[in-house]
Scaffold this motif. Sequence first.
Motif, PDB file in Angstrom:
ATOM      1  N   ARG A 130       0.834  -1.211   0.000  1.00  0.00           N
ATOM      2  CA  ARG A 130       0.000   0.000   0.000  1.00  0.00           C
ATOM      3  C   ARG A 130       0.867   1.258   0.000  1.00  0.00           C
ATOM      4  NH1 ARG A 130      -5.696  -1.189   2.282  1.00  0.00           N
ATOM      5  NH2 ARG A 130      -5.729  -3.459   2.144  1.00  0.00           N
ATOM      6  N   ARG A 131       0.328   2.284  -0.615  1.00  0.00           N
ATOM      7  CA  ARG A 131       1.006   3.572  -0.732  1.00  0.00           C
ATOM      8  C   ARG A 131      -0.048   4.659  -0.815  1.00  0.00           C
ATOM      9  NH1 ARG A 131       3.816   5.365  -5.566  1.00  0.00           N
ATOM     10  NH2 ARG A 131       2.718   7.262  -5.053  1.00  0.00           N
ATOM     11  N   GLY A 132       0.379   5.879  -0.913  1.00  0.00           N
ATOM     12  CA  GLY A 132      -0.542   6.997  -1.068  1.00  0.00           C
ATOM     13  C   GLY A 132      -0.944   7.186  -2.522  1.00  0.00           C
ATOM     14  N   PRO A 133      -1.813   8.158  -2.765  1.00  0.00           N
ATOM     15  CA  PRO A 133      -2.276   8.428  -4.124  1.00  0.00           C
ATOM     16  C   PRO A 133      -1.123   8.814  -5.057  1.00  0.00           C
ATOM     17  CG  PRO A 133      -3.608   9.618  -2.521  1.00  0.00           C
ATOM     18  CD  PRO A 133      -2.449   9.041  -1.788  1.00  0.00           C
ATOM     19  N   PHE A 134      -1.333   8.605  -6.332  1.00  0.00           N
ATOM     20  CA  PHE A 134      -0.364   8.989  -7.349  1.00  0.00           C
ATOM     21  C   PHE A 134      -1.107   9.603  -8.523  1.00  0.00           C
ATOM     22  CE2 PHE A 134      -1.678   4.671  -8.176  1.00  0.00           C
ATOM     23  CZ  PHE A 134      -1.841   4.613  -9.553  1.00  0.00           C
ATOM     24  N   ALA A 135      -0.330  10.186  -9.437  1.00  0.00           N
ATOM     25  CA  ALA A 135      -0.884  10.857 -10.616  1.00  0.00           C
ATOM     26  C   ALA A 135      -1.960  11.839 -10.158  1.00  0.00           C
ATOM     27  CB  ALA A 135      -1.389   9.843 -11.631  1.00  0.00           C
ATOM     28  N   ASP A 136      -3.133  11.801 -10.776  1.00  0.00           N
ATOM     29  CA  ASP A 136      -4.182  12.754 -10.401  1.00  0.00           C
ATOM     30  C   ASP A 136      -5.278  12.122  -9.541  1.00  0.00           C
ATOM     31  OD1 ASP A 136      -5.333  11.201 -12.351  1.00  0.00           O
ATOM     32  OD2 ASP A 136      -6.092  12.865 -13.544  1.00  0.00           O
ATOM     33  N   TYR A 137      -4.977  10.941  -8.957  1.00  0.00           N
ATOM     34  CA  TYR A 137      -5.938  10.307  -8.063  1.00  0.00           C
ATOM     35  C   TYR A 137      -5.996  11.065  -6.737  1.00  0.00           C
ATOM     36  CZ  TYR A 137      -5.858   6.113 -11.013  1.00  0.00           C
ATOM     37  OH  TYR A 137      -5.951   5.234 -12.050  1.00  0.00           O
TER      38      TYR A 137
END
Length: 150
Positions: A130-137
């Motif tokens: 698991r990780r945090g949001p990326f791109a434009d999410y």
Amino acid sequence: MTLTIAQESPLTPDAAMLLSGSEDALREAYDITECSSYDAAQLDHERVQFFVARLSGKPVGCVALCVEDGFAEIKRLFTLPEARGHGVAKALVAHLEGAARANGQPRILLESGAKLAAAVGLYEALGYVRRGPFADYAQGDTTVFMEKAL
């Protein structure tokens, strides 16, 4: 039963059937305002590889590899209900990872749904973290972001 995986056009009738099944499965868990997904036209792009899994020639699953700057993203992993439990999803992800490596991608990222416990469990079993949001999410109550270094 023989499992094969090949890159195919997302605009074929077989792809349409698989993408429709994927969309139906999403709509069982989420309403239209809670998630969005790539349609066939969006998957028919030079930066996207669309793979179809077949058991004895019958289409049973799909996945897309979307190549972005610095990462690749998994989109539209789906297996027909009657084909589940035969390793199709694992084989699709392994095939996609191989394609990403061949493209020189250092990692794969994905966005999944918190209500899709089987999908999240599969990704965790395959080494995604698991990780945090990326791109434009944007982070939301219904989203899970994951990644795997290749």
